[in-house]
Design a protein around this motif. Structure first.
Motif, PDB file in Angstrom:
ATOM      1  N   GLU A   1      11.620  11.846  -7.246  1.00 43.51           N
ATOM      2  CA  GLU A   1      11.699  10.692  -6.315  1.00 43.51           C
ATOM      3  C   GLU A   1      10.664  11.125  -4.899  1.00 43.51           C
ATOM      4  N   SER A   2      10.672   9.954  -5.119  1.00 40.49           N
ATOM      5  CA  SER A   2       9.877  10.082  -3.323  1.00 40.49           C
ATOM      6  C   SER A   2      10.821  10.656  -2.141  1.00 40.49           C
ATOM      7  N   GLY A   3       9.602  10.576  -0.802  1.00 37.20           N
ATOM      8  CA  GLY A   3      10.647  11.667   0.314  1.00 37.20           C
ATOM      9  C   GLY A   3      11.654  10.886   0.914  1.00 37.20           C
ATOM     10  N   TYR A   4      12.416  11.154   2.057  1.00 34.78           N
ATOM     11  CA  TYR A   4      13.214  10.964   2.827  1.00 34.78           C
ATOM     12  C   TYR A   4      13.800   9.446   3.522  1.00 34.78           C
ATOM     13  N   TYR A   5      11.966   9.456   3.662  1.00 33.54           N
ATOM     14  CA  TYR A   5      11.671   8.495   4.996  1.00 33.54           C
ATOM     15  C   TYR A   5      10.057   7.608   4.587  1.00 33.54           C
ATOM     16  N   SER A   6       9.974   7.998   3.041  1.00 34.49           N
ATOM     17  CA  SER A   6       8.714   7.372   2.748  1.00 34.49           C
ATOM     18  C   SER A   6       8.696   5.617   2.679  1.00 34.49           C
ATOM     19  N   LEU A   7       9.931   5.552   2.494  1.00 37.27           N
ATOM     20  CA  LEU A   7       9.919   3.625   3.293  1.00 37.27           C
ATOM     21  C   LEU A   7      10.444   2.920   4.488  1.00 37.27           C
ATOM     22  N   ASP A   8      10.021   4.213   5.185  1.00 37.97           N
ATOM     23  CA  ASP A   8      10.512   3.907   6.320  1.00 37.97           C
ATOM     24  C   ASP A   8      10.045   3.208   7.284  1.00 37.97           C
ATOM     25  N   ASN A   9       8.865   2.951   7.307  1.00 39.11           N
ATOM     26  CA  ASN A   9       7.803   2.266   8.122  1.00 39.11           C
ATOM     27  C   ASN A   9       7.724   0.528   7.747  1.00 39.11           C
ATOM     28  N   PRO A  10       7.872   0.644   6.779  1.00 40.63           N
ATOM     29  CA  PRO A  10       7.272  -1.125   6.412  1.00 40.63           C
ATOM     30  C   PRO A  10       9.300  -1.581   6.647  1.00 40.63           C
ATOM     31  N   ILE A  11       9.731  -0.907   6.067  1.00 41.55           N
ATOM     32  CA  ILE A  11      11.494  -1.478   6.405  1.00 41.55           C
ATOM     33  C   ILE A  11      11.565  -1.865   7.883  1.00 41.55           C
ATOM     34  N   HIS A  12      11.146  -0.787   8.602  1.00 46.76           N
ATOM     35  CA  HIS A  12      11.219  -1.241   9.986  1.00 46.76           C
ATOM     36  C   HIS A  12      10.527  -2.462  10.692  1.00 46.76           C
ATOM     37  N   ALA A  13       9.323  -2.263  10.146  1.00 46.74           N
ATOM     38  CA  ALA A  13       8.225  -3.506  10.798  1.00 46.74           C
ATOM     39  C   ALA A  13       8.725  -4.194  10.761  1.00 46.74           C
ATOM     40  N   ALA A  14       9.251  -4.719   9.049  1.00 48.41           N
ATOM     41  CA  ALA A  14      10.217  -6.418   8.664  1.00 48.41           C
ATOM     42  C   ALA A  14      11.336  -6.269   9.446  1.00 48.41           C
ATOM     43  N   GLU A  15      11.677  -5.922   9.599  1.00 49.97           N
ATOM     44  CA  GLU A  15      12.910  -5.105  11.272  1.00 49.97           C
ATOM     45  C   GLU A  15      12.978  -5.903  12.415  1.00 49.97           C
TER      46      GLU A  15
ATOM     47  N   THR B   1       4.943  16.881   1.837  1.00 46.16           N
ATOM     48  CA  THR B   1       6.304  15.982   2.352  1.00 46.16           C
ATOM     49  C   THR B   1       6.921  14.774   1.317  1.00 46.16           C
ATOM     50  N   ASP B   2       6.239  13.750   0.470  1.00 43.63           N
ATOM     51  CA  ASP B   2       6.303  12.729   0.271  1.00 43.63           C
ATOM     52  C   ASP B   2       6.797  12.837  -1.068  1.00 43.63           C
ATOM     53  N   ILE B   3       7.632  14.032  -1.363  1.00 46.32           N
ATOM     54  CA  ILE B   3       8.551  14.476  -2.445  1.00 46.32           C
ATOM     55  C   ILE B   3       9.676  14.938  -2.139  1.00 46.32           C
ATOM     56  N   ALA B   4      10.735  14.630  -2.081  1.00 44.57           N
ATOM     57  CA  ALA B   4      12.089  14.720  -2.147  1.00 44.57           C
ATOM     58  C   ALA B   4      13.069  15.182  -3.186  1.00 44.57           C
TER      59      ALA B   4
ATOM     60  N   ASP C   1       0.992  -1.306   0.239  1.00 45.21           N
ATOM     61  CA  ASP C   1       0.263   0.558  -0.042  1.00 45.21           C
ATOM     62  C   ASP C   1       1.010   0.934   0.307  1.00 45.21           C
ATOM     63  N   THR C   2       2.063   1.432   0.619  1.00 43.42           N
ATOM     64  CA  THR C   2       2.475   2.319   0.321  1.00 43.42           C
ATOM     65  C   THR C   2       3.518   2.649  -1.045  1.00 43.42           C
ATOM     66  N   THR C   3       3.347   1.431  -1.170  1.00 47.83           N
ATOM     67  CA  THR C   3       4.430   1.734  -2.470  1.00 47.83           C
ATOM     68  C   THR C   3       3.215   2.115  -3.460  1.00 47.83           C
ATOM     69  N   GLU C   4       2.053   1.443  -3.656  1.00 48.55           N
ATOM     70  CA  GLU C   4       1.634   2.445  -4.526  1.00 48.55           C
ATOM     71  C   GLU C   4       1.210   3.908  -3.930  1.00 48.55           C
ATOM     72  N   ASN C   5       1.214   3.964  -3.508  1.00 51.80           N
ATOM     73  CA  ASN C   5       0.199   5.800  -2.169  1.00 51.80           C
ATOM     74  C   ASN C   5       1.768   6.410  -3.204  1.00 51.80           C
ATOM     75  N   LEU C   6       3.031   5.993  -2.737  1.00 48.67           N
ATOM     76  CA  LEU C   6       4.006   6.404  -3.160  1.00 48.67           C
ATOM     77  C   LEU C   6       4.104   6.289  -5.537  1.00 48.67           C
ATOM     78  N   LEU C   7       3.852   5.891  -5.672  1.00 45.92           N
ATOM     79  CA  LEU C   7       4.014   6.218  -6.998  1.00 45.92           C
ATOM     80  C   LEU C   7       2.809   6.317  -7.475  1.00 45.92           C
ATOM     81  N   TRP C   8       1.485   6.347  -7.186  1.00 43.36           N
ATOM     82  CA  TRP C   8       0.871   7.398  -7.704  1.00 43.36           C
ATOM     83  C   TRP C   8       1.180   8.743  -7.673  1.00 43.36           C
ATOM     84  N   ASN C   9       1.782   8.818  -6.210  1.00 40.13           N
ATOM     85  CA  ASN C   9       2.154  10.606  -5.626  1.00 40.13           C
ATOM     86  C   ASN C   9       2.932  11.251  -6.414  1.00 40.13           C
ATOM     87  N   LEU C  10       4.300  10.407  -7.225  1.00 40.74           N
ATOM     88  CA  LEU C  10       5.430  10.044  -8.161  1.00 40.74           C
ATOM     89  C   LEU C  10       4.463  11.552  -9.404  1.00 40.74           C
TER      90      LEU C  10
END
Length: 585
Positions: free
Chosen positions: A190-204, A115-118, A58-67
């Motif tokens: 490009e997407s924002g600085y921390y746009s993919l942090d939540n799912p990556i940290h959730a997996a970690e 904020t999702d655009i860097a 969902d995060t990736t799809e939202n970021l791609l749509w935002n881009l």
């Protein structure tokens, strides 16, 4: 047998009751563990990984749509396109700097709140030069990082940013468009600085690893340690079978997929921890249940003599008594007697306290109501004489108008007045509003409307004029109030303001009915506050309905940029009051 059951003591009954419940809980727990808990734990554990997977997709799809949306906003903006053409056609650096500043301003205004655009840059392939870049660009993207592409867009990543100022993985959109001058321009977002942090940290946090594969089923991003063999893992992913890992996969309609890879030893550890936590919770619940059972048994089993003693003390009005702490076979009768007595005493005390507080509050409010208006009117009178002494006629006129209007408003003895007084108060209100607004106001009356000593509710005209100024004001507008007295009284308020469109008028008519007979049903079935029309008109309608018992007519018509006409038809009353027999039909 019947006699033995009837004489069974309370202590014995409680013991048998709790022993039976405890035995039933143990049997139920053993059955649940053997049949359901193991399967439930595994399903819950899998659900956690599926949740992380869904969040990542969902995060990736939202970021791609935002881009995509951002690129459309930039390359379909007329100002940006015109400045891009002028930049390419400019002959000197000074001219290009001017067009660059224009491009910078336009892009900043479009993306400031996103904020999702860097990183954003525009590149001219023909001149091999950057037209605009929000951050310094170091590296071009790697073609192996393509997530998916179509005829208009190319999406890359998650991958390293093209700027050294962004260290986290990002998603990139590249788009090349032909301008009207025949030259091409390339846009990269490009997407924002921390746009993919939540799912990556959730997996970690779950000791799992995220893997992105593109439409070719090649790994383009993973959180694996560097020494892992990605080719072998990719082979296992494609086959869906592995001795060392468990996989959860979700494929997007565009062809790219997201995978969660969990080492078997991590999955087994989490499974055992979940079972252990469940067992600990079960033991804790069993201990708490045992403690509660013992406490409950001790709290209800005490000698009967304590009940009788406590009751006698309460009946003797002794306030220094100890609370009840025992029960016997006569428990229900004695407890009911004591509880009833306690409730009566508490209710009486509560009523006395509430009555005293209410009486004190009413006295204070009465004193304030007498003091505050008196002080305010004295102050306005002082301002009136100070204005006269200093020959400030405008200030004196405004002060007098405010004083008269407040005197009218602060008269709380009655909610009714007559049309003559209502018009007088309206003139004072208009005098105050003409200090702020530039408009013309006029009142015309028919020959029969000379005295206007007809009873009516207060404040039925001021909200109508206030709405004309608040919602339809324009410079030099005219507001005309016309009163015609015949068999009924017709009040027409017409302005030359901005009016309203048909949709707004229809919504207004839904909460403001044409006749008083419809008011009860309409106001009960609609929420005027959600319609953004305020409370002015609903107050007028409700006041008219209460005063005339629904025997009035109210209509509103408006055209955009042409003004608004409100027509109110009310009966002539023979005297003051709210009663239907006073209405002249």
């Amino acid at each position: 047998m019947h006699r033995i059951k009837k004489n069974l003591s309370l202590k014995t009954r409680i013991f048998l009751f709790f022993f039976g419940i405890l035995l039933l809980m143990i049997c139920t727990y053993i059955f649940a563990i053997s049949r359901f808990i193991t399967r439930f734990t595994e399903e819950q554990l899998n659900a956690d990984y599926v949740s992380i997977l869904s969040e990542t997709c969902d995060t990736t799809e939202n970021l791609l749509w935002n881009l995509t949306l951002t690129s459309q906003q930039l390359l379909e903006n007329d100002d940006i396109l015109a400045n891009l053409i002028n930049w390419q056609d400019a002959a000197d650096h000074y001219s290009r700097q001017k067009y660059y500043e224009n491009i910078l301003g336009s892009i900043s205004s479009l993306t400031m709140a996103n904020t999702d655009i860097a990183l954003i840059y525009l590149f001219d392939p023909s001149q091999n030069a950057f037209i605009y870049s929000s951050l310094p660009v170091d590296d071009a993207t790697d073609s192996t990082n393509v997530l998916y592409q179509n005829s208009a867009f190319c999406f890359e990543g998650p991958c390293k940013s093209q700027s050294r100022f962004i260290g986290n993985p990002v998603l990139i959109l590249n788009r090349t468009e032909m301008l009207s001058n025949g030259n091409a321009v390339t846009l990269s977002v490009e997407s924002g600085y921390y746009s993919l942090d939540n799912p990556i940290h959730a997996a970690e946090r779950k000791s799992a690893y995220l893997v992105f594969t593109n439409y070719k089923e090649d790994i383009i991003f993973s959180t694996f340690p560097k020494d892992w063999d990605e080719k072998k893992i990719l082979t296992d992913l494609q086959s869906g079978v592995s001795r060392d890992f468990r996989f959860f996969t979700k494929k997007n309609p565009q062809g790219w997929s997201v995978h969660i890879v969990i080492p078997n030893h991590v999955y087994t550890r989490d499974y055992r921890l979940a079972i252990r936590d469940f067992m600990l919770c079960s033991i804790l619940v069993a201990i708490l249940a045992g403690v509660f059972a013992i406490y409950f048994w001790r709290s209800i089993y005490h000698p009967l003599q304590l009940f009788d003693k406590q009751l006698n003390i309460l009946l003797s009005d002794d306030t220094g008594t100890e609370p009840l702490h025992s029960s016997v076979p006569e428990y229900d009768y004695l407890l009911h007697k004591i509880v009833l007595l306690q409730k009566q005493i508490q209710d009486m005390i509560h009523k006395i306290i509430v009555s005293e507080k209410l009486h004190t509050k009413m006295q204070l409010e009465k004193m304030r109501a007498q003091i505050n208006p008196h002080f305010l009117m004295n102050t306005l009178n002082t301002l009136h004489w100070m204005a006269l002494m200093n020959q400030q006629m405008d200030i004196d006129r405004i002060t007098q108008a405010l004083s008269h209007l407040l005197s009218y408003n602060l008269d709380k003895e009655s909610n009714s007045t007559n049309l003559k007084n209502e018009l007088s108060a309206l003139r004072e209100y208009v005098t105050l509003q003409q200090v702020r607004y530039n408009f013309n106001f006029e009142i015309t009356k028919s020959d029969e409307a000379s005295e206007l000593n007809f009873p009516c509710p207060k404040f039925i005209l001021q909200p109508l004029v206030e709405n004309s100024l608040s919602h339809g004001y324009r410079e030099q507008m005219d507001i005309l109030l016309r009163i015609t007295v015949g068999e009924r009284i017709i009040i027409s308020l017409q302005d030359t303001g901005t009016g309203m469109d048909n949709d707004t008028l229809q919504k207004l008519r839904q909460i403001i009915p044409y006749s008083g007979s419809e008011i009860a049903e309409t106001l009960a079935g609609s929420d005027s506050s959600n319609m953004n029309f305020g409370i002015g008109l609903p107050y007028v309608i409700q006041s008219l309905n209460d005063f005339y018992s629904g025997k009035y007519d109210f209509s509103i018509n408006s055209s955009l940029n042409e003004g608004t006409i409100i027509t109110l038809t009310i009966p002539k009353l023979r005297g003051g009051g709210y009663y239907a027999e006073n209405i002249d039909n």
